[in-house]
Design a protein around this motif. Sequence first.
Motif, PDB file in Angstrom:
ATOM      1  N   GLY A  70       6.570  -4.782  -7.627  1.00 45.89           N
ATOM      2  CA  GLY A  70       7.080  -5.663  -8.660  1.00 45.89           C
ATOM      3  C   GLY A  70       6.236  -5.678  -9.920  1.00 45.89           C
ATOM      4  O   GLY A  70       6.624  -6.249 -10.923  1.00 45.89           O
ATOM      5  N   ALA A  71       5.063  -5.018  -9.874  1.00 44.86           N
ATOM      6  CA  ALA A  71       4.183  -4.941 -11.043  1.00 44.86           C
ATOM      7  C   ALA A  71       4.182  -3.510 -11.577  1.00 44.86           C
ATOM      8  O   ALA A  71       4.631  -2.586 -10.904  1.00 44.86           O
ATOM      9  N   ILE A  72       3.671  -3.334 -12.788  1.00 45.94           N
ATOM     10  CA  ILE A  72       3.570  -1.998 -13.371  1.00 45.94           C
ATOM     11  C   ILE A  72       2.519  -1.180 -12.641  1.00 45.94           C
ATOM     12  O   ILE A  72       2.680   0.000 -12.425  1.00 45.94           O
ATOM     13  N   GLY A  73       1.427  -1.796 -12.246  1.00 44.40           N
ATOM     14  CA  GLY A  73       0.367  -1.107 -11.523  1.00 44.40           C
ATOM     15  C   GLY A  73      -0.578  -0.358 -12.442  1.00 44.40           C
ATOM     16  O   GLY A  73      -0.467  -0.404 -13.663  1.00 44.40           O
ATOM     17  N   LYS A  74      -1.499   0.349 -11.825  1.00 42.47           N
ATOM     18  CA  LYS A  74      -2.483   1.156 -12.567  1.00 42.47           C
ATOM     19  C   LYS A  74      -2.048   2.610 -12.528  1.00 42.47           C
ATOM     20  O   LYS A  74      -1.378   3.047 -11.593  1.00 42.47           O
ATOM     21  N   LYS A 117       2.457  -3.220  -1.316  1.00 43.21           N
ATOM     22  CA  LYS A 117       1.853  -2.282  -2.266  1.00 43.21           C
ATOM     23  C   LYS A 117       2.655  -0.992  -2.344  1.00 43.21           C
ATOM     24  O   LYS A 117       3.409  -0.661  -1.441  1.00 43.21           O
ATOM     25  N   PHE A 118       2.435  -0.254  -3.445  1.00 44.58           N
ATOM     26  CA  PHE A 118       3.103   1.032  -3.627  1.00 44.58           C
ATOM     27  C   PHE A 118       2.140   2.053  -4.211  1.00 44.58           C
ATOM     28  O   PHE A 118       1.135   1.698  -4.842  1.00 44.58           O
ATOM     29  N   TRP A 119       2.433   3.326  -3.976  1.00 48.16           N
ATOM     30  CA  TRP A 119       1.718   4.454  -4.564  1.00 48.16           C
ATOM     31  C   TRP A 119       2.752   5.503  -4.923  1.00 48.16           C
ATOM     32  O   TRP A 119       3.580   5.866  -4.094  1.00 48.16           O
ATOM     33  N   ASN A 120       2.727   6.003  -6.142  1.00 48.16           N
ATOM     34  CA  ASN A 120       3.574   7.108  -6.584  1.00 48.16           C
ATOM     35  C   ASN A 120       2.648   8.216  -7.059  1.00 48.16           C
ATOM     36  O   ASN A 120       1.838   8.012  -7.961  1.00 48.16           O
ATOM     37  N   VAL A 161      -1.374   9.415 -10.439  1.00 49.55           N
ATOM     38  CA  VAL A 161      -1.037   8.422  -9.436  1.00 49.55           C
ATOM     39  C   VAL A 161      -0.825   7.073 -10.115  1.00 49.55           C
ATOM     40  O   VAL A 161      -1.543   6.709 -11.038  1.00 49.55           O
ATOM     41  N   ASN A 162       0.213   6.390  -9.700  1.00 55.56           N
ATOM     42  CA  ASN A 162       0.530   5.041 -10.163  1.00 55.56           C
ATOM     43  C   ASN A 162       0.554   4.179  -8.912  1.00 55.56           C
ATOM     44  O   ASN A 162       1.254   4.504  -7.955  1.00 55.56           O
ATOM     45  N   TYR A 163      -0.243   3.097  -8.894  1.00 55.65           N
ATOM     46  CA  TYR A 163      -0.336   2.279  -7.686  1.00 55.65           C
ATOM     47  C   TYR A 163      -0.550   0.820  -8.037  1.00 55.65           C
ATOM     48  O   TYR A 163      -0.990   0.489  -9.131  1.00 55.65           O
ATOM     49  N   GLY A 164      -0.185  -0.046  -7.100  1.00 57.54           N
ATOM     50  CA  GLY A 164      -0.391  -1.468  -7.313  1.00 57.54           C
ATOM     51  C   GLY A 164       0.491  -2.308  -6.418  1.00 57.54           C
ATOM     52  O   GLY A 164       1.025  -1.836  -5.416  1.00 57.54           O
TER      53      GLY A 164
END
Length: 53
Positions: free
Chosen positions: A33-37, A14-17, A27-30
Amino acid sequence: MKRAFAYKDEKSDKFWNIDYSGTDFAVNYGKAGAIGKYEVKTFDTAAQCIKNA
């Protein structure tokens, strides 16, 4: 200020920006390899924003 976090183990990746300025943060997270929310949050004070970021 921008911050990036990642978590990876045998079951998840997982990632969080987080990008915050003043009383707002985005915040962008998911899954990696995916675009995320993407979410934008607004707080009453800059201190609250930094604490939550």
